[in-house]
Design a protein around this motif. Sequence first.
Motif, PDB file in Angstrom:
ATOM      1  N   MET A 155      48.239  20.222  35.977  1.00 32.76           N
ATOM      2  CA  MET A 155      47.805  20.650  37.302  1.00 32.76           C
ATOM      3  C   MET A 155      46.459  21.363  37.194  1.00 32.76           C
ATOM      4  SD  MET A 155      50.020  19.812  39.726  1.00 32.76           S
ATOM      5  CE  MET A 155      49.993  18.217  38.903  1.00 32.76           C
ATOM      6  N   LYS A 156      45.400  20.688  37.622  1.00 29.35           N
ATOM      7  CA  LYS A 156      44.052  21.232  37.527  1.00 29.35           C
ATOM      8  C   LYS A 156      43.708  22.063  38.761  1.00 29.35           C
ATOM      9  CE  LYS A 156      43.208  19.318  33.560  1.00 29.35           C
ATOM     10  NZ  LYS A 156      43.100  20.183  32.352  1.00 29.35           N
ATOM     11  N   LEU A 157      42.757  22.977  38.598  1.00 23.57           N
ATOM     12  CA  LEU A 157      42.386  23.903  39.657  1.00 23.57           C
ATOM     13  C   LEU A 157      40.933  23.723  40.078  1.00 23.57           C
ATOM     14  CD1 LEU A 157      43.884  27.212  38.188  1.00 23.57           C
ATOM     15  CD2 LEU A 157      45.053  25.513  39.629  1.00 23.57           C
ATOM     16  N   ILE A 158      40.709  23.793  41.388  1.00 26.64           N
ATOM     17  CA  ILE A 158      39.373  23.979  41.939  1.00 26.64           C
ATOM     18  C   ILE A 158      39.358  25.375  42.547  1.00 26.64           C
ATOM     19  CG2 ILE A 158      37.655  23.236  43.630  1.00 26.64           C
ATOM     20  CD1 ILE A 158      38.759  20.423  43.440  1.00 26.64           C
ATOM     21  N   LEU A 159      38.488  26.234  42.055  1.00 23.01           N
ATOM     22  CA  LEU A 159      38.437  27.607  42.539  1.00 23.01           C
ATOM     23  C   LEU A 159      37.437  27.740  43.680  1.00 23.01           C
ATOM     24  CD1 LEU A 159      38.371  29.669  39.220  1.00 23.01           C
ATOM     25  CD2 LEU A 159      40.329  28.644  40.398  1.00 23.01           C
ATOM     26  N   ILE A 160      37.811  28.571  44.672  1.00 24.19           N
ATOM     27  CA  ILE A 160      36.862  28.947  45.712  1.00 24.19           C
ATOM     28  C   ILE A 160      36.489  30.408  45.482  1.00 24.19           C
ATOM     29  CG2 ILE A 160      36.332  29.018  48.167  1.00 24.19           C
ATOM     30  CD1 ILE A 160      38.557  27.111  48.715  1.00 24.19           C
ATOM     31  N   LEU A 161      35.219  30.654  45.193  1.00 29.95           N
ATOM     32  CA  LEU A 161      34.697  32.003  44.984  1.00 29.95           C
ATOM     33  C   LEU A 161      34.196  32.509  46.333  1.00 29.95           C
ATOM     34  CD1 LEU A 161      32.711  31.280  41.700  1.00 29.95           C
ATOM     35  CD2 LEU A 161      35.118  31.930  41.941  1.00 29.95           C
ATOM     36  N   GLU A 162      34.850  33.574  46.862  1.00 27.07           N
ATOM     37  CA  GLU A 162      34.607  33.940  48.257  1.00 27.07           C
ATOM     38  C   GLU A 162      34.279  35.409  48.478  1.00 27.07           C
ATOM     39  OE1 GLU A 162      37.079  31.612  51.166  1.00 27.07           O
ATOM     40  OE2 GLU A 162      38.510  31.623  49.504  1.00 27.07           O
ATOM     41  N   THR A 163      34.121  36.155  47.406  1.00 30.93           N
ATOM     42  CA  THR A 163      33.809  37.578  47.545  1.00 30.93           C
ATOM     43  C   THR A 163      32.619  37.931  46.665  1.00 30.93           C
ATOM     44  OG1 THR A 163      35.263  38.235  45.714  1.00 30.93           O
ATOM     45  CG2 THR A 163      36.259  38.120  47.921  1.00 30.93           C
ATOM     46  N   ALA A 164      31.986  39.051  46.995  1.00 28.49           N
ATOM     47  CA  ALA A 164      30.869  39.520  46.170  1.00 28.49           C
ATOM     48  C   ALA A 164      31.332  39.744  44.735  1.00 28.49           C
ATOM     49  CB  ALA A 164      30.293  40.807  46.759  1.00 28.49           C
ATOM     50  N   LYS A 165      32.518  40.294  44.568  1.00 24.06           N
ATOM     51  CA  LYS A 165      33.068  40.527  43.231  1.00 24.06           C
ATOM     52  C   LYS A 165      33.184  39.223  42.452  1.00 24.06           C
ATOM     53  CE  LYS A 165      37.274  42.188  40.920  1.00 24.06           C
ATOM     54  NZ  LYS A 165      36.539  42.817  39.821  1.00 24.06           N
ATOM     55  N   ALA A 166      33.691  38.182  43.107  1.00 22.94           N
ATOM     56  CA  ALA A 166      33.867  36.898  42.431  1.00 22.94           C
ATOM     57  C   ALA A 166      32.533  36.277  42.049  1.00 22.94           C
ATOM     58  CB  ALA A 166      34.654  35.945  43.329  1.00 22.94           C
ATOM     59  N   LEU A 167      31.546  36.412  42.905  1.00 20.84           N
ATOM     60  CA  LEU A 167      30.245  35.811  42.599  1.00 20.84           C
ATOM     61  C   LEU A 167      29.533  36.567  41.490  1.00 20.84           C
ATOM     62  CD1 LEU A 167      29.148  33.245  43.967  1.00 20.84           C
ATOM     63  CD2 LEU A 167      30.918  34.346  45.303  1.00 20.84           C
ATOM     64  N   VAL A 168      29.669  37.887  41.458  1.00 17.81           N
ATOM     65  CA  VAL A 168      29.069  38.666  40.371  1.00 17.81           C
ATOM     66  C   VAL A 168      29.775  38.365  39.050  1.00 17.81           C
ATOM     67  CG1 VAL A 168      28.728  41.002  39.470  1.00 17.81           C
ATOM     68  CG2 VAL A 168      28.226  40.503  41.875  1.00 17.81           C
ATOM     69  N   ASP A 169      31.095  38.190  39.102  1.00 19.57           N
ATOM     70  CA  ASP A 169      31.897  37.925  37.900  1.00 19.57           C
ATOM     71  C   ASP A 169      32.124  36.431  37.675  1.00 19.57           C
ATOM     72  OD1 ASP A 169      32.110  40.640  37.610  1.00 19.57           O
ATOM     73  OD2 ASP A 169      34.135  40.792  38.418  1.00 19.57           O
ATOM     74  N   MET A 170      31.257  35.588  38.162  1.00 20.10           N
ATOM     75  CA  MET A 170      31.475  34.147  38.171  1.00 20.10           C
ATOM     76  C   MET A 170      31.849  33.581  36.800  1.00 20.10           C
ATOM     77  SD  MET A 170      28.804  31.112  39.236  1.00 20.10           S
ATOM     78  CE  MET A 170      28.486  31.771  40.870  1.00 20.10           C
ATOM     79  N   GLU A 171      31.064  33.871  35.771  1.00 19.40           N
ATOM     80  CA  GLU A 171      31.323  33.252  34.474  1.00 19.40           C
ATOM     81  C   GLU A 171      32.650  33.693  33.866  1.00 19.40           C
ATOM     82  OE1 GLU A 171      29.231  32.498  30.111  1.00 19.40           O
ATOM     83  OE2 GLU A 171      28.002  33.067  31.840  1.00 19.40           O
TER      84      GLU A 171
END
Length: 286
Positions: A117-133
């Motif tokens: 079961m593979k995942l596609i993530l949706i990055l939707e917060t400032a925290k997620a975008l800063v911690d992207m990698e």
Amino acid sequence: MSSLLFVPANDERKFEKASSLPCSGIVIDLEDAIHAEHKRRARASLSELIPKHRNPKQKLYVRINGLHTAFWQDDLVEVVKIRPDGIIVPKAERDLHLLDEFLVGLETSHGLVENQMKLILILETAKALVDMEPILSSCPRIDSATIGMADLSADLGASWSDIVQQTPPLLIGLREKLALVSRKLGLKAPWDSVYMQFTDAEGLRRDAMIGKRLGFQGKHVIHPSQIDVVNSVYRVSKEEYEQANAIIAKIQGQGAVQMEGFLIDEPVVKRARQIIERYEAQEVTA
């Protein structure tokens, strides 16, 4: 791949129609499109809905509720039964180990290979975008990612229209970062965010071109009227395919050559092969 259309899980009519549309795939939505009171009924309908209307030429994904809610485990129990091509995880942050551990148990009980079961993530917060990698490298079942620009706008206290529709659009650097991090980590090319105003075809085209130029694999859409616009941007044309074949033919047995005023060397040949592969794949599923 070019376009993924979101369809509410509790609307059989829309799913049946979507199965006949020229989108690359369908996302059955258990999250934003479903009121909390209807979540249980919507997820329970998957096992009946999917076999009746699933189009084998389209990819099938399910967007579950976020890990910050009380719904995601019950979602996964039903989702694994229909074996979609992937699971879309909204508002993804660093707690993905919880989802991964839960999925391992479900895969085992259903006789599936671990990490199937593979995942596609949706990055939707400032925290997620800063911690992207760190987020995108936190789980081996992550396949690709996208930015949820509407929720991100709200998190920033800004309007989606001001960020996306104005000229020049803002936060382009985040799309660039997503493309670079995805490549670094060996993930598939990103998906571009939905364009919220589905009556603005020209705005959608301009927005889609940004993702196309960055090497994204396609765009999420929320209305059937957006499919043709996105497909026209992302699909490889016959002319591009013929040009790519001409490049391959021109360089046979040579290290570098000139062609129509351009230097043709290994990076150009690599891109030509990508174009050929994508064109042939889209013709198979047309």
